[in-house]
Write a protein that holds these residues in place. Sequence first.
Motif, PDB file in Angstrom:
ATOM      1  N   SER A  57      -5.810  77.359   3.365  1.00  0.00           N
ATOM      2  CA  SER A  57      -4.928  78.477   2.996  1.00  0.00           C
ATOM      3  C   SER A  57      -5.271  79.742   3.760  1.00  0.00           C
ATOM      4  CB  SER A  57      -5.012  78.738   1.495  1.00  0.00           C
ATOM      5  OG  SER A  57      -6.246  79.341   1.130  1.00  0.00           O
ATOM      6  N   GLN A  58      -6.499  79.859   4.255  1.00  0.00           N
ATOM      7  CA  GLN A  58      -6.872  81.039   5.035  1.00  0.00           C
ATOM      8  C   GLN A  58      -6.153  81.076   6.382  1.00  0.00           C
ATOM      9  OE1 GLN A  58     -11.349  82.124   4.306  1.00  0.00           O
ATOM     10  NE2 GLN A  58     -11.200  79.897   4.494  1.00  0.00           N
ATOM     11  N   TYR A  59      -5.710  79.911   6.844  1.00  0.00           N
ATOM     12  CA  TYR A  59      -5.055  79.819   8.145  1.00  0.00           C
ATOM     13  C   TYR A  59      -3.549  79.575   8.013  1.00  0.00           C
ATOM     14  CZ  TYR A  59      -9.946  79.142   9.327  1.00  0.00           C
ATOM     15  OH  TYR A  59     -11.303  79.298   9.435  1.00  0.00           O
ATOM     16  N   LEU A  60      -3.150  78.798   7.008  1.00  0.00           N
ATOM     17  CA  LEU A  60      -1.743  78.443   6.853  1.00  0.00           C
ATOM     18  C   LEU A  60      -1.038  79.264   5.780  1.00  0.00           C
ATOM     19  CD1 LEU A  60      -2.035  74.539   6.999  1.00  0.00           C
ATOM     20  CD2 LEU A  60      -1.510  76.113   8.867  1.00  0.00           C
ATOM     21  N   GLY A  61      -1.800  79.860   4.872  1.00  0.00           N
ATOM     22  CA  GLY A  61      -1.205  80.557   3.741  1.00  0.00           C
ATOM     23  C   GLY A  61      -1.075  79.625   2.544  1.00  0.00           C
ATOM     24  N   SER A  62      -1.089  80.206   1.352  1.00  0.00           N
ATOM     25  CA  SER A  62      -1.038  79.411   0.118  1.00  0.00           C
ATOM     26  C   SER A  62       0.266  78.640  -0.023  1.00  0.00           C
ATOM     27  CB  SER A  62      -1.227  80.328  -1.093  1.00  0.00           C
ATOM     28  OG  SER A  62      -2.536  80.847  -1.131  1.00  0.00           O
ATOM     29  N   ARG A  63       1.364  79.247   0.411  1.00  0.00           N
ATOM     30  CA  ARG A  63       2.667  78.600   0.237  1.00  0.00           C
ATOM     31  C   ARG A  63       2.743  77.284   1.009  1.00  0.00           C
ATOM     32  NH1 ARG A  63       8.373  81.156   2.369  1.00  0.00           N
ATOM     33  NH2 ARG A  63       9.730  79.443   1.726  1.00  0.00           N
ATOM     34  N   ARG A  64       2.268  77.270   2.243  1.00  0.00           N
ATOM     35  CA  ARG A  64       2.351  76.047   3.048  1.00  0.00           C
ATOM     36  C   ARG A  64       1.432  74.959   2.507  1.00  0.00           C
ATOM     37  NH1 ARG A  64       2.499  78.390   9.288  1.00  0.00           N
ATOM     38  NH2 ARG A  64       4.621  79.276   9.183  1.00  0.00           N
ATOM     39  N   VAL A  65       0.231  75.350   2.070  1.00  0.00           N
ATOM     40  CA  VAL A  65      -0.679  74.356   1.506  1.00  0.00           C
ATOM     41  C   VAL A  65      -0.079  73.747   0.239  1.00  0.00           C
ATOM     42  CG1 VAL A  65      -2.948  74.002   0.440  1.00  0.00           C
ATOM     43  CG2 VAL A  65      -2.734  75.420   2.492  1.00  0.00           C
ATOM     44  N   ALA A  66       0.503  74.600  -0.621  1.00  0.00           N
ATOM     45  CA  ALA A  66       1.124  74.096  -1.850  1.00  0.00           C
ATOM     46  C   ALA A  66       2.291  73.165  -1.527  1.00  0.00           C
ATOM     47  CB  ALA A  66       1.593  75.253  -2.716  1.00  0.00           C
ATOM     48  N   ALA A  67       3.093  73.533  -0.529  1.00  0.00           N
ATOM     49  CA  ALA A  67       4.234  72.687  -0.152  1.00  0.00           C
ATOM     50  C   ALA A  67       3.768  71.336   0.377  1.00  0.00           C
ATOM     51  CB  ALA A  67       5.088  73.404   0.899  1.00  0.00           C
ATOM     52  N   ALA A  68       2.669  71.327   1.138  1.00  0.00           N
ATOM     53  CA  ALA A  68       2.139  70.059   1.657  1.00  0.00           C
ATOM     54  C   ALA A  68       1.671  69.168   0.510  1.00  0.00           C
ATOM     55  CB  ALA A  68       0.998  70.336   2.623  1.00  0.00           C
ATOM     56  N   GLY A  69       0.990  69.758  -0.478  1.00  0.00           N
ATOM     57  CA  GLY A  69       0.537  68.975  -1.622  1.00  0.00           C
ATOM     58  C   GLY A  69       1.693  68.396  -2.413  1.00  0.00           C
ATOM     59  N   LEU A  70       2.706  69.202  -2.679  1.00  0.00           N
ATOM     60  CA  LEU A  70       3.865  68.728  -3.436  1.00  0.00           C
ATOM     61  C   LEU A  70       4.607  67.632  -2.688  1.00  0.00           C
ATOM     62  CD1 LEU A  70       5.280  72.118  -4.794  1.00  0.00           C
ATOM     63  CD2 LEU A  70       4.282  70.281  -6.167  1.00  0.00           C
ATOM     64  N   THR A  71       4.767  67.805  -1.382  1.00  0.00           N
ATOM     65  CA  THR A  71       5.466  66.791  -0.585  1.00  0.00           C
ATOM     66  C   THR A  71       4.692  65.474  -0.594  1.00  0.00           C
ATOM     67  OG1 THR A  71       6.388  68.506   0.865  1.00  0.00           O
ATOM     68  CG2 THR A  71       6.386  66.247   1.695  1.00  0.00           C
ATOM     69  N   GLY A  72       3.372  65.555  -0.414  1.00  0.00           N
ATOM     70  CA  GLY A  72       2.555  64.347  -0.411  1.00  0.00           C
ATOM     71  C   GLY A  72       2.580  63.622  -1.741  1.00  0.00           C
ATOM     72  N   SER A  73       2.465  64.372  -2.849  1.00  0.00           N
ATOM     73  CA  SER A  73       2.462  63.700  -4.150  1.00  0.00           C
ATOM     74  C   SER A  73       3.841  63.145  -4.484  1.00  0.00           C
ATOM     75  CB  SER A  73       1.981  64.654  -5.248  1.00  0.00           C
ATOM     76  OG  SER A  73       2.798  65.792  -5.351  1.00  0.00           O
ATOM     77  N   ALA A  74       4.908  63.808  -4.020  1.00  0.00           N
ATOM     78  CA  ALA A  74       6.259  63.266  -4.230  1.00  0.00           C
ATOM     79  C   ALA A  74       6.416  61.929  -3.506  1.00  0.00           C
ATOM     80  CB  ALA A  74       7.303  64.261  -3.729  1.00  0.00           C
ATOM     81  N   LEU A  75       5.891  61.833  -2.291  1.00  0.00           N
ATOM     82  CA  LEU A  75       5.958  60.568  -1.556  1.00  0.00           C
ATOM     83  C   LEU A  75       5.146  59.476  -2.256  1.00  0.00           C
ATOM     84  CD1 LEU A  75       5.664  61.904   2.113  1.00  0.00           C
ATOM     85  CD2 LEU A  75       7.711  60.977   0.998  1.00  0.00           C
ATOM     86  N   CYS A  76       4.014  59.856  -2.848  1.00  0.00           N
ATOM     87  CA  CYS A  76       3.216  58.877  -3.598  1.00  0.00           C
ATOM     88  C   CYS A  76       3.976  58.380  -4.826  1.00  0.00           C
ATOM     89  CB  CYS A  76       1.889  59.498  -4.011  1.00  0.00           C
ATOM     90  SG  CYS A  76       0.726  59.770  -2.652  1.00  0.00           S
ATOM     91  N   CYS A  77       4.660  59.302  -5.512  1.00  0.00           N
ATOM     92  CA  CYS A  77       5.491  58.897  -6.657  1.00  0.00           C
ATOM     93  C   CYS A  77       6.537  57.876  -6.236  1.00  0.00           C
ATOM     94  CB  CYS A  77       6.196  60.112  -7.261  1.00  0.00           C
ATOM     95  SG  CYS A  77       5.137  61.281  -8.125  1.00  0.00           S
TER      96      CYS A  77
END
Length: 388
Positions: free
Chosen positions: A259-279
């Motif tokens: 998050s220090q390099y990408l920002g909190s929003r991008r890190v959160a979006a990556a996590g949500l996208t990854g967990s959605a694909l796992c679902c």
Amino acid sequence: MPIVIIAIAEWFGTALWFTPNAVIDDLQRLWQLSSGDLGWLTGAVQFGFLLGTLALGLSGLADRTRASRLFALACLIGALSNALLPYANGLGSAVGLRVVTGLSLAGIYPIGMKLMVGWAPNRTGLGLGLAWLVGMLVLGTAMPHLLAGMHWLTLWLASLLALIAGIAVWRLGDAPSGSKASPATSSHLAGLGAFRIADFRRAAGAYFGHMWELYTLWTLIPLLLIAVDPTISSRTLALTSFALIAIGAPGCWFGGWMSQYLGSRRVAAAGLTGSALCCLAYPWLAPHIGYAPLVGFLGLWSLLAVIDSPQFSALSAGACPPTLVGSALTLQNAIGFAISAASIGLLVPALSTWGATIAWWLLPGPLLGLVGLYRIGKPSRRAHLEPV
């Protein structure tokens, strides 16, 4: 150094959360409980936490008292109520003690976030600081699986850790900028004031979607393992469940660093996208891959489902004025855990009916979270309607 102290104190304090899970056999022998009765102990903590966070968030107390003192008091109360559990007269008094423990956790988890917001060196470091804190919460959540088999010593050890956490934060105190209590807000329902801020609403909405999935997934993990291998031993199940939940801690820390390099929003979006694909993928993969690959997949899913959690809090805190941060984060937690309770109550009993496709019922959470994140930073419709 303050960030490290707060993070470790969060770990020690939240070890109180699921301690009865580690002494299930002892409780069943002591009070002749059924498996259904044990659910009351877990539910009582969640109910107490919900009551406590609502009270702190709506009253403004989270911002009108020194956070370090409130945290230390909560640790003391939680340690006492947890240590007294073996001496309860039966299920009824035990449930009462667990409600008190839940109330105390409302002064540990969200108030710990307020402390971290105050001590974080700058806005860029906030995502990293909260990532350390939430990672420690994950370890506290997983710890009962690791300590299973230690009997009553588990409860007393957790209480000792909570006392150490309270003393450490008491000695640390609040950050210099927040050492004095904030002035009372004009609203009698203080935390609700944050929902007038568009970006807070969006970050909170993303967090609510995330909470539909996260704790239900963690509750399902042991059941999903048993479904794949009904012969698994109780000890192996406990250790595997611990590892699959605890993996979220380094995931949070890695996300905080990113998050220090990408920002909190991008890190959160990556996590949500990854967990959605796992679902999406789990119902197709589960019947066709072996036990070991499935454990690996569940570990990846668990990591992705929590890597975004501290970043939602960072986004919410960043959208709020300092006088509202404590109440806003506490109320956000209250609503999020209420959503988790609803998700667990609806979906876990349905596992026997839906089988592996239960994962698709978790999918709306990350998808709604992505919608909330997409809108952050965009002008609100209300702003277009207001006269210039």
